[in-house]
Design an enzyme around this catalytic site. Structure first.
Site, PDB file in Angstrom:
ATOM      1  N   GLU A  26      -1.652  -6.300   9.586  1.00  0.00           N
ATOM      2  CA  GLU A  26      -0.364  -5.958   8.454  1.00  0.00           C
ATOM      3  C   GLU A  26       0.452  -6.858   8.445  1.00  0.00           C
ATOM      4  O   GLU A  26       1.374  -7.306   9.675  1.00  0.00           O
ATOM      5  CB  GLU A  26       0.676  -4.384   9.113  1.00  0.00           C
ATOM      6  CG  GLU A  26       0.535  -3.881   7.693  1.00  0.00           C
ATOM      7  CD  GLU A  26      -0.181  -2.945   7.164  1.00  0.00           C
ATOM      8  OE1 GLU A  26      -0.503  -3.004   6.060  1.00  0.00           O
ATOM      9  OE2 GLU A  26      -0.662  -1.786   7.746  1.00  0.00           O
ATOM     10  N   HIS A  27       1.110  -7.293   6.776  1.00  0.00           N
ATOM     11  CA  HIS A  27       1.340  -8.623   6.863  1.00  0.00           C
ATOM     12  C   HIS A  27       0.758  -9.594   7.049  1.00  0.00           C
ATOM     13  O   HIS A  27       0.827 -11.003   7.593  1.00  0.00           O
ATOM     14  CB  HIS A  27       2.861  -8.632   7.004  1.00  0.00           C
ATOM     15  CG  HIS A  27       3.108  -7.998   6.866  1.00  0.00           C
ATOM     16  ND1 HIS A  27       4.025  -8.110   5.416  1.00  0.00           N
ATOM     17  CD2 HIS A  27       4.445  -6.693   7.048  1.00  0.00           C
ATOM     18  CE1 HIS A  27       5.040  -7.080   4.662  1.00  0.00           C
ATOM     19  NE2 HIS A  27       4.706  -5.908   5.577  1.00  0.00           N
ATOM     20  N   GLY A  71       2.572   4.890  -4.982  1.00  0.00           N
ATOM     21  CA  GLY A  71       3.666   4.135  -4.549  1.00  0.00           C
ATOM     22  C   GLY A  71       3.972   4.698  -3.211  1.00  0.00           C
ATOM     23  O   GLY A  71       4.705   4.357  -2.543  1.00  0.00           O
ATOM     24  N   ALA A  72       2.727   4.800  -2.219  1.00  0.00           N
ATOM     25  CA  ALA A  72       2.808   5.761  -0.870  1.00  0.00           C
ATOM     26  C   ALA A  72       2.293   4.110   0.638  1.00  0.00           C
ATOM     27  O   ALA A  72       2.404   4.640   0.905  1.00  0.00           O
ATOM     28  CB  ALA A  72       2.207   6.435  -1.055  1.00  0.00           C
ATOM     29  N   SER A  98      -2.662   3.494  -4.745  1.00  0.00           N
ATOM     30  CA  SER A  98      -3.399   4.213  -5.788  1.00  0.00           C
ATOM     31  C   SER A  98      -3.636   3.481  -7.292  1.00  0.00           C
ATOM     32  O   SER A  98      -4.349   3.823  -8.064  1.00  0.00           O
ATOM     33  CB  SER A  98      -2.062   5.254  -6.439  1.00  0.00           C
ATOM     34  OG  SER A  98      -1.362   4.516  -7.245  1.00  0.00           O
ATOM     35  N   SER A  99      -2.751   2.070  -6.926  1.00  0.00           N
ATOM     36  CA  SER A  99      -3.000   1.095  -8.663  1.00  0.00           C
ATOM     37  C   SER A  99      -4.694   0.608  -7.914  1.00  0.00           C
ATOM     38  O   SER A  99      -4.804   0.555  -9.306  1.00  0.00           O
ATOM     39  CB  SER A  99      -1.821  -0.040  -8.390  1.00  0.00           C
ATOM     40  OG  SER A  99      -2.027  -0.326  -7.095  1.00  0.00           O
ATOM     41  N   GLU A 120      -3.234  -6.907 -11.520  1.00  0.00           N
ATOM     42  CA  GLU A 120      -2.904  -6.309 -10.873  1.00  0.00           C
ATOM     43  C   GLU A 120      -1.639  -7.256 -10.962  1.00  0.00           C
ATOM     44  O   GLU A 120      -0.336  -7.966 -11.461  1.00  0.00           O
ATOM     45  CB  GLU A 120      -2.305  -6.295  -9.476  1.00  0.00           C
ATOM     46  CG  GLU A 120      -2.664  -4.353  -9.843  1.00  0.00           C
ATOM     47  CD  GLU A 120      -2.872  -2.936  -8.578  1.00  0.00           C
ATOM     48  OE1 GLU A 120      -1.534  -3.237  -8.192  1.00  0.00           O
ATOM     49  OE2 GLU A 120      -3.337  -2.893  -7.981  1.00  0.00           O
ATOM     50  N   ASP A 160      -6.378  -4.333  -1.041  1.00  0.00           N
ATOM     51  CA  ASP A 160      -7.043  -2.913  -1.594  1.00  0.00           C
ATOM     52  C   ASP A 160      -7.462  -3.004  -2.697  1.00  0.00           C
ATOM     53  O   ASP A 160      -8.423  -1.904  -2.444  1.00  0.00           O
ATOM     54  CB  ASP A 160      -5.504  -2.914  -2.517  1.00  0.00           C
ATOM     55  CG  ASP A 160      -4.378  -2.644  -1.106  1.00  0.00           C
ATOM     56  OD1 ASP A 160      -4.580  -2.501  -0.084  1.00  0.00           O
ATOM     57  OD2 ASP A 160      -2.653  -2.421  -2.554  1.00  0.00           O
ATOM     58  N   TYR A 180      10.034  -7.591   1.157  1.00  0.00           N
ATOM     59  CA  TYR A 180       8.685  -7.743   0.963  1.00  0.00           C
ATOM     60  C   TYR A 180       8.658  -9.633   0.862  1.00  0.00           C
ATOM     61  O   TYR A 180       7.986 -10.218   1.126  1.00  0.00           O
ATOM     62  CB  TYR A 180       7.771  -6.934   0.104  1.00  0.00           C
ATOM     63  CG  TYR A 180       6.529  -7.264   0.391  1.00  0.00           C
ATOM     64  CD1 TYR A 180       5.271  -6.945   1.207  1.00  0.00           C
ATOM     65  CD2 TYR A 180       5.246  -8.346  -0.752  1.00  0.00           C
ATOM     66  CE1 TYR A 180       4.053  -7.752   1.145  1.00  0.00           C
ATOM     67  CE2 TYR A 180       4.492  -8.578  -0.811  1.00  0.00           C
ATOM     68  CZ  TYR A 180       3.545  -8.647   0.452  1.00  0.00           C
ATOM     69  OH  TYR A 180       2.333  -8.133   0.096  1.00  0.00           O
TER      70      TYR A 180
HETATM   71  P1  ADP Z   1       0.193   1.928  -4.738  1.00  0.00           P
HETATM   72  O1  ADP Z   1       0.771   1.674  -3.229  1.00  0.00           O
HETATM   73  O2  ADP Z   1       0.116   3.511  -4.486  1.00  0.00           O
HETATM   74  O3  ADP Z   1      -0.676   0.958  -4.717  1.00  0.00           O
HETATM   75  P2  ADP Z   1       1.926   0.920  -6.750  1.00  0.00           P
HETATM   76  O4  ADP Z   1       2.738   0.771  -7.216  1.00  0.00           O
HETATM   77  O5  ADP Z   1       0.529  -0.123  -6.508  1.00  0.00           O
HETATM   78  O6  ADP Z   1       1.287   2.244  -5.992  1.00  0.00           O
HETATM   79  O7  ADP Z   1       1.022   2.067  -8.284  1.00  0.00           O
HETATM   80  C1  ADP Z   1       1.492   2.945  -8.782  1.00  0.00           C
HETATM   81  C2  ADP Z   1       1.198   2.580 -10.433  1.00  0.00           C
HETATM   82  O8  ADP Z   1      -0.732   3.127 -10.566  1.00  0.00           O
HETATM   83  C3  ADP Z   1       1.380   3.456 -10.928  1.00  0.00           C
HETATM   84  O9  ADP Z   1       2.779   4.116 -11.446  1.00  0.00           O
HETATM   85  C4  ADP Z   1       0.212   4.036 -11.892  1.00  0.00           C
HETATM   86  O10 ADP Z   1       0.612   2.422 -13.127  1.00  0.00           O
HETATM   87  C5  ADP Z   1      -1.087   3.801 -11.483  1.00  0.00           C
HETATM   88  N1  ADP Z   1      -1.705   5.036 -10.868  1.00  0.00           N
HETATM   89  C6  ADP Z   1      -1.851   5.679  -9.911  1.00  0.00           C
HETATM   90  N2  ADP Z   1      -2.362   6.428 -10.039  1.00  0.00           N
HETATM   91  C7  ADP Z   1      -2.199   6.748 -11.011  1.00  0.00           C
HETATM   92  C8  ADP Z   1      -3.042   8.357 -11.725  1.00  0.00           C
HETATM   93  N3  ADP Z   1      -3.948   8.972 -10.890  1.00  0.00           N
HETATM   94  N4  ADP Z   1      -3.658   8.561 -13.117  1.00  0.00           N
HETATM   95  C9  ADP Z   1      -2.567   6.877 -14.141  1.00  0.00           C
HETATM   96  N5  ADP Z   1      -2.247   5.983 -13.377  1.00  0.00           N
HETATM   97  C10 ADP Z   1      -1.725   5.733 -11.707  1.00  0.00           C
HETATM   98 MG    MG Z   2      -0.546  -0.805  -4.865  1.00  0.00          MG
END
Ligand code: ADP
Ligand code: MG
Length: 355
Positions: free
Chosen positions: A30-31, A115-116, A120-121, A153, A165, A214
């Site tokens: 991490e980091h 955002g966890a 997800s991004s 990104e 990621d 961060y």
């Molecule tokens: P994470 O830590 O999950 O990567 P981020 O803040 O980097 O969080 O990214 C989250 C963003 O990614 C959301 O605000 C959205 O723009 C995009 N995103 C994530 N999941 C989805 C989804 N299921 N459908 C559309 N966009 C998504």
């Molecule tokens: Mg992200």
């Protein structure tokens, strides 16, 4: 609803293809991704499904089960600050990678929380790039897709993230961890032994994404590296390591964490290969202690959850991700999982079981 179902409902026809992209959790390391170190992410079961088809004009229309409405964006548009930015920019990036310049319709169905710290991004961007390429049967190698997703990104969204990621999402398959050297991008897939279960909980605490802590840690690492004359803290030699020990706090702790965390990750990869679960768990525990005491990115609640996870039967547990909130990953013997989960749920009502 499935991505196919959402596509049908939104666009009134069936999609041409459906792709999947899993979230990921970093097991240890991490980091260190911005300090030239080794990281060890692995996919989790939660994932996005992306259904796609060509559409008439020079636009991308995007629907998602996690966000309201359909966003229809012209190719010429820039960043809007809306949720659809990531998927939109990914569709444009696919054209740069060789997909035809045609309009797209996209429907995303996901059970991966945003955002966890579970990427997800990256899953969104890698998944949409893959879907757009697959529509025209364009083949692009996984590393190029990961680099393109990172560029989305960095350049379009404006998030200065590393490439961990995107590499994890693009390269690692479920049941494998990806040992990724962030100084060279050399990587190896390592199978996770049968019977090892990495459980992920959300702590219940969420860090504000832009709260600056961060960025401050990154700056402190840069300053520490400059002070000891190291190009990358994780690669400090014996002389530089002695200089790290002579630094004043907080830089000493920051640099100590980067170097020791890299070494722990190297050892963790060896433990994974050897099937040494107890050894791997110990390294997770040491990693958490280092993030708590030297890097100072944990919180009292997360420290308590990590401790409780161990007390409830985990072989090792640690906060994962950037810190100040987010998730905890634990290595638990599968036969202990039920009691482990019950103990955590009883003591921490805010905990969510993610994977
Ligand atoms: P994470 O830590 O999950 O990567 P981020 O803040 O980097 O969080 O990214 C989250 C963003 O990614 C959301 O605000 C959205 O723009 C995009 N995103 C994530 N999941 C989805 C989804 N299921 N459908 C559309 N966009 C998504
Ligand atoms: Mg992200």
């Amino acid at each position: 609803m499935s991505a196919s179902g959402l596509f049908q409902e939104t666009f009134g026809r069936a999609p041409a293809i459906v792709m999947r992209a899993h979230g990921r959790v970093n097991l240890i390391g991490e980091h260190v991704d911005y300090n030239g170190g080794l990281v060890l992410p692995t996919p989790i079961a939660r994932r996005l499904e992306i259904a796609a088809g060509f559409a008439g004009e020079d636009r991308v229309a995007i629907a998602s089960n996690r966000f309201a409405g359909v966003d229809s964006r012209a190719f010429v548009e820039g960043r809007s600050g809306r949720w659809s930015d990531y998927a939109f920019a990914a569709a444009l990036k696919a054209i740069e990678l060789g997909a035809p310049r045609r309009g797209l319709a996209i429907a995303i169905a996901s059970d991966l929380p945003e955002g966890a710290g579970l990427s997800s991004s990256a899953a969104t961007v890698v998944g949409v790039i893959r879907a757009a390429l697959a529509l025209s049967a364009r083949e692009v190698d996984d590393v190029s897709i990961a680099r393109a997703a990172q560029a989305v990104e960095n350049d379009f969204i404006g998030v200065p993230c590393g490439i961990m990621d995107q590499m994890a999402v693009a390269l690692a398959r479920p049941g494998e961890a990806l040992a990724l050297d962030t100084s060279t991008l050399a990587c190896e897939r390592v199978a996770i032994p049968a019977g090892w279960r990495f459980a992920v909980i959300h702590s219940g605490e969420t860090r504000a994404l832009n709260d600056g802590r961060y960025a401050l840690r990154r700056l402190e690492c840069e300053r520490a590296a400059r002070a000891v004359g190291a190009e990358a803290l994780c690669r400090a030699d014996a002389r530089q390591e002695a200089a790290i020990e002579a630094l004043a706090p907080p830089l000493r702790g920051r640099a100590r964490h980067a170097l020791s965390e890299h070494r722990r990750t190297v050892a963790a990869v060896a433990a994974l290969r050897a099937g040494n679960a107890a050894g791997f768990g110990r390294l997770m525990d040491e990693s958490h202690a280092s993030m708590r005491d030297d890097f100072e990115v944990t919180t009292p609640l997360i420290d308590a959850e990590v401790e409780a996870s161990r007390a409830a039967g985990a072989l090792g547990a640690r906060m994962t991700g950037g810190g100040f909130g987010g998730c905890v990953v634990s290595l638990i013997p599968p036969e202990r999982e039920e009691g482990w989960a019950a103990a955590l749920a009883a003591r921490f009502p805010g905990v969510r079981f993610i994977a």
